[in-house]
Design a protein around this motif. Structure first.
Motif, PDB file in Angstrom:
ATOM      1  N   VAL A 181      -6.196 -62.204 -68.587  1.00  0.00           N
ATOM      2  CA  VAL A 181      -6.624 -63.603 -68.490  1.00  0.00           C
ATOM      3  C   VAL A 181      -8.035 -63.617 -67.915  1.00  0.00           C
ATOM      4  CG1 VAL A 181      -6.109 -65.857 -67.492  1.00  0.00           C
ATOM      5  CG2 VAL A 181      -4.248 -64.267 -68.035  1.00  0.00           C
ATOM      6  N   PRO A 183     -10.665 -66.236 -66.608  1.00  0.00           N
ATOM      7  CA  PRO A 183     -10.972 -67.634 -66.293  1.00  0.00           C
ATOM      8  C   PRO A 183     -12.368 -68.078 -66.746  1.00  0.00           C
ATOM      9  CG  PRO A 183     -10.001 -66.541 -64.379  1.00  0.00           C
ATOM     10  CD  PRO A 183     -10.260 -65.479 -65.406  1.00  0.00           C
ATOM     11  N   ILE A 184     -13.337 -67.169 -66.717  1.00  0.00           N
ATOM     12  CA  ILE A 184     -14.709 -67.551 -67.117  1.00  0.00           C
ATOM     13  C   ILE A 184     -14.726 -67.877 -68.608  1.00  0.00           C
ATOM     14  CG2 ILE A 184     -17.089 -66.694 -67.331  1.00  0.00           C
ATOM     15  CD1 ILE A 184     -16.512 -64.905 -64.857  1.00  0.00           C
ATOM     16  N   GLU A 186     -12.123 -68.762 -70.451  1.00  0.00           N
ATOM     17  CA  GLU A 186     -11.306 -69.970 -70.688  1.00  0.00           C
ATOM     18  C   GLU A 186     -12.115 -71.234 -70.395  1.00  0.00           C
ATOM     19  OE1 GLU A 186      -8.474 -70.062 -72.189  1.00  0.00           O
ATOM     20  OE2 GLU A 186      -8.368 -67.887 -72.298  1.00  0.00           O
ATOM     21  N   ARG A 190     -13.049 -74.303 -73.041  1.00  0.00           N
ATOM     22  CA  ARG A 190     -12.799 -75.741 -72.770  1.00  0.00           C
ATOM     23  C   ARG A 190     -14.090 -76.543 -72.904  1.00  0.00           C
ATOM     24  NH1 ARG A 190      -9.945 -73.508 -68.392  1.00  0.00           N
ATOM     25  NH2 ARG A 190     -11.495 -74.241 -66.893  1.00  0.00           N
ATOM     26  N   ARG A 194     -14.891 -79.645 -75.499  1.00  0.00           N
ATOM     27  CA  ARG A 194     -15.176 -80.980 -74.936  1.00  0.00           C
ATOM     28  C   ARG A 194     -16.517 -81.530 -75.410  1.00  0.00           C
ATOM     29  NH1 ARG A 194     -13.370 -79.303 -69.136  1.00  0.00           N
ATOM     30  NH2 ARG A 194     -11.185 -79.881 -69.233  1.00  0.00           N
ATOM     31  N   LEU A 330     -21.089 -67.225 -67.182  1.00  0.00           N
ATOM     32  CA  LEU A 330     -21.053 -67.561 -65.753  1.00  0.00           C
ATOM     33  C   LEU A 330     -22.337 -68.280 -65.348  1.00  0.00           C
ATOM     34  CD1 LEU A 330     -19.304 -67.170 -63.234  1.00  0.00           C
ATOM     35  CD2 LEU A 330     -20.265 -64.903 -62.957  1.00  0.00           C
ATOM     36  N   GLU A 334     -22.200 -72.166 -64.287  1.00  0.00           N
ATOM     37  CA  GLU A 334     -22.536 -72.418 -62.873  1.00  0.00           C
ATOM     38  C   GLU A 334     -23.599 -73.510 -62.792  1.00  0.00           C
ATOM     39  OE1 GLU A 334     -22.069 -68.158 -60.479  1.00  0.00           O
ATOM     40  OE2 GLU A 334     -23.870 -68.591 -61.628  1.00  0.00           O
ATOM     41  N   PHE A 337     -22.147 -76.931 -63.661  1.00  0.00           N
ATOM     42  CA  PHE A 337     -21.343 -77.566 -62.620  1.00  0.00           C
ATOM     43  C   PHE A 337     -22.180 -77.948 -61.406  1.00  0.00           C
ATOM     44  CE2 PHE A 337     -17.837 -75.913 -65.105  1.00  0.00           C
ATOM     45  CZ  PHE A 337     -17.022 -77.029 -65.109  1.00  0.00           C
TER      46      PHE A 337
ATOM     47  N   ARG B 105      -4.700 -65.303 -61.947  1.00  0.00           N
ATOM     48  CA  ARG B 105      -5.710 -65.786 -62.891  1.00  0.00           C
ATOM     49  C   ARG B 105      -5.146 -66.888 -63.795  1.00  0.00           C
ATOM     50  NH1 ARG B 105     -10.074 -62.048 -64.885  1.00  0.00           N
ATOM     51  NH2 ARG B 105     -10.685 -60.898 -63.046  1.00  0.00           N
ATOM     52  N   MET B 106      -3.903 -66.692 -64.227  1.00  0.00           N
ATOM     53  CA  MET B 106      -3.280 -67.674 -65.116  1.00  0.00           C
ATOM     54  C   MET B 106      -3.203 -69.050 -64.432  1.00  0.00           C
ATOM     55  SD  MET B 106      -0.056 -66.471 -67.368  1.00  0.00           S
ATOM     56  CE  MET B 106      -0.031 -64.743 -67.023  1.00  0.00           C
ATOM     57  N   VAL B 109      -6.684 -70.635 -63.887  1.00  0.00           N
ATOM     58  CA  VAL B 109      -7.186 -71.323 -65.089  1.00  0.00           C
ATOM     59  C   VAL B 109      -6.561 -72.716 -65.207  1.00  0.00           C
ATOM     60  CG1 VAL B 109      -7.134 -71.296 -67.629  1.00  0.00           C
ATOM     61  CG2 VAL B 109      -7.740 -69.224 -66.380  1.00  0.00           C
ATOM     62  N   GLN B 112      -8.048 -74.993 -62.526  1.00  0.00           N
ATOM     63  CA  GLN B 112      -9.435 -75.338 -62.851  1.00  0.00           C
ATOM     64  C   GLN B 112      -9.464 -76.445 -63.917  1.00  0.00           C
ATOM     65  OE1 GLN B 112     -11.929 -72.135 -64.263  1.00  0.00           O
ATOM     66  NE2 GLN B 112     -13.393 -72.473 -62.614  1.00  0.00           N
ATOM     67  N   GLU B 113      -8.637 -76.295 -64.921  1.00  0.00           N
ATOM     68  CA  GLU B 113      -8.581 -77.292 -65.993  1.00  0.00           C
ATOM     69  C   GLU B 113      -8.125 -78.646 -65.435  1.00  0.00           C
ATOM     70  OE1 GLU B 113      -6.203 -76.114 -69.329  1.00  0.00           O
ATOM     71  OE2 GLU B 113      -6.964 -77.754 -70.573  1.00  0.00           O
ATOM     72  N   GLU B 116     -10.975 -80.194 -63.600  1.00  0.00           N
ATOM     73  CA  GLU B 116     -12.005 -80.701 -64.526  1.00  0.00           C
ATOM     74  C   GLU B 116     -11.587 -82.069 -65.052  1.00  0.00           C
ATOM     75  OE1 GLU B 116     -13.343 -76.272 -66.054  1.00  0.00           O
ATOM     76  OE2 GLU B 116     -12.202 -77.555 -67.408  1.00  0.00           O
ATOM     77  N   ASP B 117     -10.294 -82.202 -65.381  1.00  0.00           N
ATOM     78  CA  ASP B 117      -9.805 -83.481 -65.891  1.00  0.00           C
ATOM     79  C   ASP B 117      -9.850 -84.560 -64.817  1.00  0.00           C
ATOM     80  OD1 ASP B 117      -9.407 -82.352 -68.323  1.00  0.00           O
ATOM     81  OD2 ASP B 117      -7.267 -81.939 -68.019  1.00  0.00           O
ATOM     82  N   LEU B 124     -13.944 -77.542 -57.572  1.00  0.00           N
ATOM     83  CA  LEU B 124     -14.450 -76.884 -58.785  1.00  0.00           C
ATOM     84  C   LEU B 124     -15.639 -75.994 -58.463  1.00  0.00           C
ATOM     85  CD1 LEU B 124     -14.508 -79.313 -61.841  1.00  0.00           C
ATOM     86  CD2 LEU B 124     -13.441 -77.072 -61.671  1.00  0.00           C
ATOM     87  N   LYS B 125     -16.553 -76.529 -57.647  1.00  0.00           N
ATOM     88  CA  LYS B 125     -17.723 -75.731 -57.252  1.00  0.00           C
ATOM     89  C   LYS B 125     -17.266 -74.463 -56.546  1.00  0.00           C
ATOM     90  CE  LYS B 125     -21.257 -79.265 -56.897  1.00  0.00           C
ATOM     91  NZ  LYS B 125     -21.826 -80.290 -56.064  1.00  0.00           N
ATOM     92  N   TRP B 128     -16.132 -71.754 -58.886  1.00  0.00           N
ATOM     93  CA  TRP B 128     -17.201 -70.993 -59.541  1.00  0.00           C
ATOM     94  C   TRP B 128     -17.796 -69.946 -58.607  1.00  0.00           C
ATOM     95  CZ3 TRP B 128     -17.712 -70.305 -64.454  1.00  0.00           C
ATOM     96  CH2 TRP B 128     -17.080 -71.223 -65.307  1.00  0.00           C
ATOM     97  N   LEU B 131     -15.344 -67.151 -58.879  1.00  0.00           N
ATOM     98  CA  LEU B 131     -15.489 -66.416 -60.141  1.00  0.00           C
ATOM     99  C   LEU B 131     -16.722 -65.516 -60.127  1.00  0.00           C
ATOM    100  CD1 LEU B 131     -14.423 -69.062 -62.816  1.00  0.00           C
ATOM    101  CD2 LEU B 131     -13.138 -67.086 -61.989  1.00  0.00           C
TER     102      LEU B 131
END
Lengths: 340, 151
Positions: A181, A183-184, A186, A190, A194, A330, A334, A337, B105-106, B109, B112-113, B116-117, B124-125, B128, B131
């Motif tokens: 998985v 995350p970056i 994914e 998204r 969008r 990334l 970054e 955001f 990680r799952m 994700v 995070q989603e 975002e919504d 969120l910051k 990142w 990450l």
């Protein structure tokens, strides 16, 4: 007899029949790199000992990205004797019955390929090659997509957006081949769904992997655009964004494909195509390039860890380019955001 | 003390490149063995810190997930976070840490989603920043010069 010699001998029998003339094998050697096809350089002699140099591309039993030989061959056919330099086509066999795998044959072009990770690869001809490279990309955009040679090139259904077709396709590859998985990645997927780009007014032929490393040059002249296996009909910005990606100029980010400066490159392309570049759309395609790249690198890693193809190029692809594309995403997200 | 695995791998990579590579005649075989040598060398540089990096990643993600629970309104997500919070690892093998890392990680994700919504920018910051740190643990792109491969 080793495998390569046997392949060469079988090929020469085929070639002699094709040309209705007896040929003998002088040499055969495999070319390293590119995991989608096994590529061989062959030299054959006729009865007068006149030498012909050929490129013989066979579909791998396990291909990294499954593409039809016909796609690549069609693109070469469409550009024979044109301003887009390509090798002269000789034959295609789509059935594995003839020589054990589908294959195509072309005349070998005399020129050198370079590693896309070598920033000095084109020195001292960066300027000269840069203008040709971006101008030729413009020529590809201008190609008539109704050329009968391009009839078998994949294209979108009439109402479907080019961006969606491409994004759906590569996300599907990621879903099929992912072994972890990310995350970056994914988050990038998204973001792309969008904030999608406007549909381009023009659809064009897209090379699919237009970048440094996929062309041959000789003393400052670009002599051949190669590796068209991911060609399709799509958005003109797709190839532009792919070739502009920082991955292909990682150590000199403002000199895409290690040729000329980014601004110069965009000017050459716009002058040729007469297409006004929408900054936001180009940014979308540049982020998409990272997702597509990662799909390819993930697929390579999948081939490697499942044992279907343990060529170290697959491990290399999963480690290094995969890592670079992740870093580009990334940096992009970054910034995105931070600005919100 | 016995020689470490990373040292053995490093010497193996060097020996491939300097001793065996020059013996090959075919360009394809040379490139392929050269890549194996470079990738072995690269592995030797990564292996020593691999477990520590995974452990740090797991802690970072777990702390962040725990914090986000306070603003999540979805029962299913809260339950998933609580499940990983209560996980006990049987050992600290790389494979065990990696398996747990994948679970985290799952959920990372998914949250995070969710954020975002709901347009929660603070968490969120922070995600990142995490990450970025995780990527720093794993990245090997700075070792590009080790690999002279044509792709």
């Amino acid at each position: 007899m080793n495998n390569e010699i046997q392949l060469g001998e079988e090929f020469v029998n085929y070639y002699s029949e094709l040309k209705q003339e007896i040929f003998t094998l002088k040499s055969i050697s495999r070319i390293f790199g590119g995991a989608s096809r096994e590529t061989y350089r062959l030299s054959v002699l006729n009865k007068d000992l006149i030498e012909t140099n050929l490129i013989y591309r066979r579909t791998q039993s396990s291909a990294l990205i499954e593409t039809e030989q016909l796609t690549e061959y069609s693109a070469y056919l469409a550009f024979q004797d044109s301003k887009v330099p390509v090798p002269k086509t000789i034959a295609i066999e789509e059935s594995p019955d003839t020589l054990g795998a589908p294959f195509m044959v072309m005349e070998e072009l005399r020129g050198a390929a370079a590693s896309p990770f070598d920033q000095e690869a084109y020195s001292p001809y960066e300027e000269k090659l840069g203008h040709q490279f971006w101008d030729i990309l413009g020529e590809i955009v201008l190609k008539d997509i109704d050329d009968p040679n391009l009839a078998s090139i994949p294209r979108t259904e009439s109402k479907e957006s080019c961006w969606k077709r491409e994004l759906d396709h590569w996300v599907k590859v990621i879903r099929q081949d992912s072994y972890s998985v990310e995350p970056i990645l994914e988050a990038a997927i998204r973001e792309l769904y969008r904030n999608y780009p406007k549909d381009s007014a023009k659809k064009c032929l897209v090379h699919g992997d237009y970048r440094n490393g996929n062309f041959l040059s000789k003393e400052g002249t670009l002599v051949g655009i190669l590796d068209w296996e991911m060609a399709h009909i799509g958005d003109p910005l797709e190839d532009l964004a792919w070739a502009m990606s920082p991955i292909w100029c990682w150590k000199d980010r403002d000199r895409p494909s290690y040729l000329i400066k980014r601004k110069q490159a965009l000017d050459v392309w716009q002058k040729k195509t007469q297409i006004k570049i929408e900054v936001e759309s180009l940014a979308w395609w540049e982020l998409f390039a990272c997702v597509k790249g990662l799909a390819i690198w993930i697929s390579a890693g999948h081939e490697f860890i499942t044992g279907s193809n343990t060529d170290p190029i697959n491990l290399f692809s999963a480690w290094i380019p995969g890592d670079i594309h992740m870093e580009i995403i990334l940096e992009t997200l970054e910034k995105e955001f931070r600005s919100r | 003390m016995k020689p470490d695995i990373n040292i053995a791998l490093m010497l193996c990579g060097q020996e491939i490149a300097t001793r065996f590579l020059p013996l090959l005649k075919e360009e394809y075989d040379q490139s392929r063995l050269g890549s194996w040598g470079a990738l072995t060398l690269l592995s030797s540089l990564q292996i020593d810190g691999a477990a520590d990096n995974l452990n740090k990643e797991n802690k970072l993600m777990l702390e962040w997930l725990t914090k986000t629970k306070s603003i999540i309104n979805t029962e299913d997500l809260i339950q998933k976070v609580e499940e990983v919070e209560s996980s006990q690892l049987s050992d600290i093998k790389i494979s065990t840490l990696d398996l747990f890392n994948q679970k985290l990680r799952m959920i990372f994700v998914e949250i995070q989603e969710y954020l975002e919504d709901s347009e929660d920018s603070e968490y969120l910051k922070e995600s990142w920043i995490i990450l970025r740190e995780m990527h720093g643990h794993r990245k090997v792109s700075h070792m590009l010069d080790l690999l002279k491969s044509d792709t």
